[in-house]
Design a protein around this motif. Sequence first.
Motif, PDB file in Angstrom:
ATOM      1  N   LYS A 136       0.830  -1.214   0.000  1.00 37.50           N
ATOM      2  CA  LYS A 136       0.000   0.000   0.000  1.00 37.50           C
ATOM      3  C   LYS A 136       0.866   1.266   0.000  1.00 37.50           C
ATOM      4  CE  LYS A 136      -2.115  -1.064   3.913  1.00 37.50           C
ATOM      5  NZ  LYS A 136      -1.352  -2.279   4.281  1.00 37.50           N
ATOM      6  N   SER A 137       1.838   1.310   0.909  1.00 39.24           N
ATOM      7  CA  SER A 137       2.658   2.527   0.998  1.00 39.24           C
ATOM      8  C   SER A 137       3.529   2.704  -0.241  1.00 39.24           C
ATOM      9  CB  SER A 137       3.540   2.500   2.248  1.00 39.24           C
ATOM     10  OG  SER A 137       2.738   2.625   3.402  1.00 39.24           O
ATOM     11  N   THR A 166       2.735   1.899  -3.211  1.00 41.10           N
ATOM     12  CA  THR A 166       1.825   2.441  -4.217  1.00 41.10           C
ATOM     13  C   THR A 166       1.691   3.951  -4.022  1.00 41.10           C
ATOM     14  OG1 THR A 166       0.614   0.348  -4.253  1.00 41.10           O
ATOM     15  CG2 THR A 166      -0.531   2.286  -5.134  1.00 41.10           C
ATOM     16  N   ALA A 167       1.486   4.361  -2.766  1.00 41.31           N
ATOM     17  CA  ALA A 167       1.347   5.791  -2.455  1.00 41.31           C
ATOM     18  C   ALA A 167       2.613   6.557  -2.837  1.00 41.31           C
ATOM     19  CB  ALA A 167       1.055   5.967  -0.969  1.00 41.31           C
ATOM     20  N   MET A 177       0.247  14.518   0.566  1.00 42.92           N
ATOM     21  CA  MET A 177       0.154  13.270   1.309  1.00 42.92           C
ATOM     22  C   MET A 177       0.099  13.519   2.809  1.00 42.92           C
ATOM     23  SD  MET A 177       2.278   9.867   0.520  1.00 42.92           S
ATOM     24  CE  MET A 177       2.280   8.442   1.616  1.00 42.92           C
ATOM     25  N   PHE A 221       0.768  11.432   6.268  1.00 42.60           N
ATOM     26  CA  PHE A 221       1.387  10.185   6.734  1.00 42.60           C
ATOM     27  C   PHE A 221       0.816   9.760   8.078  1.00 42.60           C
ATOM     28  CE2 PHE A 221       4.426  12.181   3.911  1.00 42.60           C
ATOM     29  CZ  PHE A 221       4.888  11.140   3.150  1.00 42.60           C
ATOM     30  N   GLN A 222       1.149   8.515   8.454  1.00 40.55           N
ATOM     31  CA  GLN A 222       0.649   7.952   9.708  1.00 40.55           C
ATOM     32  C   GLN A 222       1.162   8.724  10.924  1.00 40.55           C
ATOM     33  OE1 GLN A 222       1.190   3.740  10.094  1.00 40.55           O
ATOM     34  NE2 GLN A 222       1.220   3.790  12.320  1.00 40.55           N
ATOM     35  N   ILE A 252      -3.339  11.911  -0.671  1.00 45.17           N
ATOM     36  CA  ILE A 252      -3.088  10.514  -0.335  1.00 45.17           C
ATOM     37  C   ILE A 252      -2.936  10.443   1.176  1.00 45.17           C
ATOM     38  CG2 ILE A 252      -1.531   8.560  -0.629  1.00 45.17           C
ATOM     39  CD1 ILE A 252      -0.685   9.840  -3.312  1.00 45.17           C
ATOM     40  N   ASP A 295      -2.118   7.995   4.079  1.00 45.53           N
ATOM     41  CA  ASP A 295      -1.597   6.650   4.345  1.00 45.53           C
ATOM     42  C   ASP A 295      -1.706   6.345   5.839  1.00 45.53           C
ATOM     43  OD1 ASP A 295      -0.340   4.213   4.315  1.00 45.53           O
ATOM     44  OD2 ASP A 295       1.563   4.921   3.493  1.00 45.53           O
ATOM     45  N   GLU A 296      -2.689   5.573   6.215  1.00 46.38           N
ATOM     46  CA  GLU A 296      -2.960   5.238   7.621  1.00 46.38           C
ATOM     47  C   GLU A 296      -2.976   6.488   8.492  1.00 46.38           C
ATOM     48  OE1 GLU A 296      -3.192   1.885   8.696  1.00 46.38           O
ATOM     49  OE2 GLU A 296      -2.162   0.731   7.149  1.00 46.38           O
ATOM     50  N   ILE A 306      -5.618   5.035   2.505  1.00 42.12           N
ATOM     51  CA  ILE A 306      -4.941   3.760   2.729  1.00 42.12           C
ATOM     52  C   ILE A 306      -5.081   3.346   4.181  1.00 42.12           C
ATOM     53  CG2 ILE A 306      -2.670   2.645   2.746  1.00 42.12           C
ATOM     54  CD1 ILE A 306      -1.919   4.469   0.400  1.00 42.12           C
ATOM     55  N   THR A 307      -5.513   2.117   4.407  1.00 40.69           N
ATOM     56  CA  THR A 307      -5.659   1.643   5.782  1.00 40.69           C
ATOM     57  C   THR A 307      -5.667   0.119   5.810  1.00 40.69           C
ATOM     58  OG1 THR A 307      -7.100   1.627   7.725  1.00 40.69           O
ATOM     59  CG2 THR A 307      -8.182   1.811   5.613  1.00 40.69           C
TER      60      THR A 307
END
Length: 322
Positions: A46-47, A49-50, A92, A94-95, A175, A177-178, A209-210
Amino acid sequence: MSLLDVRDLSVAFRTDGTAIPAVVDLSFSISESQIFGLAGESGCGKSMTALSIMGLLPQNAQAAGSILFNGTDLLTLDREAKRRLRGSEISMIFQEPMTSLNPVLTIGYQISEVLTTHLNLSKRDALEQSIELLKAVKIPSPEIRAGEYPHQMSGGMRQRVMIAMSIACNPSLIIADEPTTALDVTIQAQILELIQKLREERKMSILFITHDLGIIAENASRVGIMYAGRMVESAATAELFSNPRHPYTIGLLESIPQMKGARLRPIAGTVPRMDALPAGCVYSNRCSYVLPACRAEEPALLQVSQDHISRCIRAGEITWNS
Ligand SMILES: Nc1ncnc2c1ncn2[C@@H]1O[C@H](COP(=O)(O)OP(=O)(O)O)[C@@H](O)[C@H]1O
Ligand SMILES: [Mg+2]
């Protein structure tokens, strides 16, 4: 036309002369104002891809295929063009915001920097605009907060700052991502609500994304399920949750504790290493629907219905009784 069209994306890491795949022939698209949820267990790609979309892959990773953004293939852009696009057109979240915020610069300075870099604003206008952005993400006393440093804020507030930075230049794609994985449940719900509200107001598309299908169910209109770097199932959210057609998706659904009616049953085994995948279907060693034919060759994506695909030779006959 889609805003983002990922076509046959592959990412591989080079390590001592061999290439280990991380993403394999991945395709999906996101239309304007849509939230596309990308889900799957940790390590499924997933990451990567991001980061391919952002043009931020690690040095030793190589991407192939195409990523069309408003018709332009991002994989063909040079460094400078990618840098210009990042933050202004695509951004983006980020987590862990602490790793993307600079600990020695104030919040106001860091948001201003995005604005002066991409929008040619004066320092004074940028700071004023930063305070407006802090207001937009519902940070109380934004004038005071703008002068504070990241460590003076809670995790939830820092994530709001990251969101403020990501929307600063009105991008058409975000995007995430989590984005809420590191936060506790109450704060998580508030952040998700904020993201939804901003998307509606600003007509942004979001790649969400998760590893948490529960979050997808409530927030995305379309879902892609990834396993071992592959897209194994994709459909509209309501369709995927009511009529899953890949054993991996069914496994994920059965392992969500809060899903109504579902028994809690984690998937047996673990995700295989990308350099030691089973022959044939990459999920065959964990699958409870497996047939001998599944181990012979990797299945292609089957069209289950007009808008629903599954990478399983039994996609047509599988039914799920939750
Ligand atoms: N810097 C790296 N070097 C080599 N392999 C990596 C690196 N970063 C990630 N990978 C590999 O890429 C694959 C996909 O990882 P990732 O996209 O981070 O998964 P996810 O975000 O779904 O948890 C994994 O098999 C992981 O081991
Ligand atoms: Mg990840």
